[in-house]
Design an enzyme around this catalytic site. Structure first.
Site, short mmCIF file in Angstrom:
data_model
loop_
_atom_site.label_atom_id
_atom_site.label_comp_id
_atom_site.label_asym_id
_atom_site.label_seq_id
_atom_site.Cartn_x
_atom_site.Cartn_y
_atom_site.Cartn_z
N LYS A 14 0.86 -1.18 0.00
CA LYS A 14 0.00 0.00 0.00
C LYS A 14 0.90 1.23 0.00
CE LYS A 14 -3.64 -2.29 2.68
NZ LYS A 14 -4.38 -2.29 3.97
N ARG A 91 6.15 1.48 7.15
CA ARG A 91 5.53 0.93 8.36
C ARG A 91 6.18 -0.42 8.65
NH1 ARG A 91 0.43 -2.89 8.92
NH2 ARG A 91 0.17 -2.83 11.16
N HIS A 180 -0.72 -1.42 16.24
CA HIS A 180 -1.53 -0.26 15.84
C HIS A 180 -1.02 1.02 16.49
CE1 HIS A 180 -4.94 -3.42 15.50
NE2 HIS A 180 -4.43 -3.23 14.30
#
Length: 402
Positions: A14, A91, A180
């Site tokens: 992504k 990430r 998260h």
């Protein structure tokens, strides 16, 4: 500065491309099915439409190369030269005890992420492939790693340690890490801006509720506890993850089903949660629809799902010694009104009173959904993990003078 943010999974990438002068998104999309048949990239166009392009993508290098090709495309792209990409932010799910803040990538960082693959074999391996793909295609472009569990590194030892022999922590780093983190970090800061709270004098419970879900207790801007553990399996009931379970139940199931450890891990991660209870889907929208149609197991799954969130809210209110705000974010948290209502119901004794009518109207927008007289503000804040990664990347690259 223009920053490309990449989130590389085992077979996917992504991406979002930012102009950091005004934090505008210049391009975004995703690559799917890397290493598989029928691989493709889906690009979101400026008018909101999406364009899908099929491609042969045997490795992440070809996937990243296709992202670059789309960014350079005269019709759907955003740049004329790769030199316009000033930095790339990644990430990284698992930084272990080693990385407690974002860091510029060098060979030692790549090696460190590889060493942590045992703790997150699917995720970290994918992230590493993305970093090395950029290495080979743009070797002089600075890269930054932003770790998913870094925000949780402020937990005290009594919160993150498991009650197993201490040498397991010393030798194998067995502990609660939490995940998260970029989402919890973003929404906890944003809710303070919305409410005029001083984050350094605040008690906040953040509920990142999506297909994967976690809750964090944040005291004065620092996490003191979070629901996920060594891996993202622990804590809440999720789309296909079981959440908290008696370890003896796990060994009992393994014995009954004659499962090996990895088979059991797949069973608990991919075949459990709301999917396992309902046998219908891991998507909460499907479960809500089935419950409305009278499916008893779908209703049971909803009851279980919402009850666990309520329990964590209560536990973390106790851990914090009170609470100023409860934040809902991620796909379910931002959109599923029933879960927000049920998880906050009957918590008036904690000062939590939800405005049922207003809550029912909020889908994906920033909003206060508690009543005016509620002592605790209940707030919906759409998450933006990518902008956190982009900001950290910009800050570190500028500091380093790269």
């Amino acid at each position: 500065m223009k920053v490309l943010v990449l989130n590389c999974g085992s077979s996917s990438i992504k991406y979002k491309f930012y102009n950091m002068d005004d934090e505008s998104v210049l391009a975004q999309g995703g690559v799917e099915r890397i290493g598989l048949d029928n691989a493709f990239i889906k690009v979101k166009l400026p008018n909101g439409e999406k364009k899908q392009i099929m491609a042969d993508l045997p490795t992440h290098k070809e996937g990243v190369s296709l992202v670059f090709k789309c960014l350079l495309d005269s019709e759907i792209g955003a740049i004329k030269s790769l030199d316009e990409i000033d930095a790339v932010g990644h990430r990284i799910v698992q930084g272990g005890d080693k990385y407690k803040q974002s860091i510029i990538v060098d060979k030692s960082v790549e090696d460190g992420i590889e060493e942590l693959c045992d703790l997150a074999p699917v995720h970290n391996a994918g992230h590493l492939k993305g970093i090395r793909a950029v290495d080979s295609l743009m070797p002089t472009t600075p890269q930054v790693c932003v770790f998913d569990n870094a925000f949780h590194s402020t937990m005290p030892d009594y919160a993150y340690l498991y009650a197993v022999p201490y040498e397991l922590y010393q030798k194998y780093h067995i502990r609660r890490y939490g995940f998260h983190g970029t989402s919890h970090r973003y929404v906890s800061k944003r809710v303070c801006e919305m409410l005029g709270l001083d984050i350094n004098n605040s008690k906040i419970i953040t509920c990142h509720i999506g297909n994967g879900a976690s809750v964090a207790a944040i005291l004065n801007g620092k996490v003191i506890d979070t629901s996920m553990g060594l891996t993202p399996l622990a804590g809440l009931m999720m789309g296909s993850r079981c959440g908290d379970i008696d370890a003896s139940a796990v060994t009992y199931i393994m014995d009954k089903l004659n499962m090996k450890p990895q088979e059991m891990a797949n069973y608990l991660n991919k075949e459990s949660g709301v999917l396992g209870i309902t046998g219908i889907s891991s998507d909460m929208r499907d479960i809500e629809n089935a419950a409305r149609e009278g499916n008893e197991r779908a209703q049971l799954a909803l009851n279980m799902y919402n009850y666990r969130i309520k329990k964590y809210i209560g536990a973390y209110a106790a851990a914090l010694g009170g609470v100023d705000a409860i934040v809902w974010t991620a796909g379910v948290g931002e959109n599923q009104t029933g879960t927000r209502e049920e998880a906050c119901a009957n918590l008036e004794y904690l000062g939590i009173k939800i405005d049922v009518e207003k809550n029912a109207k909020i889908h994906g927008d920033e909003a206060i959904i508690s009543t005016p007289d509620s002592k605790v503000k209940v707030v919906v804040v759409p998450t933006d993990e990518e902008i956190v990664i982009a900001r950290d990347t910009k800050e570190l690259v500028e500091k380093a003078g790269k």
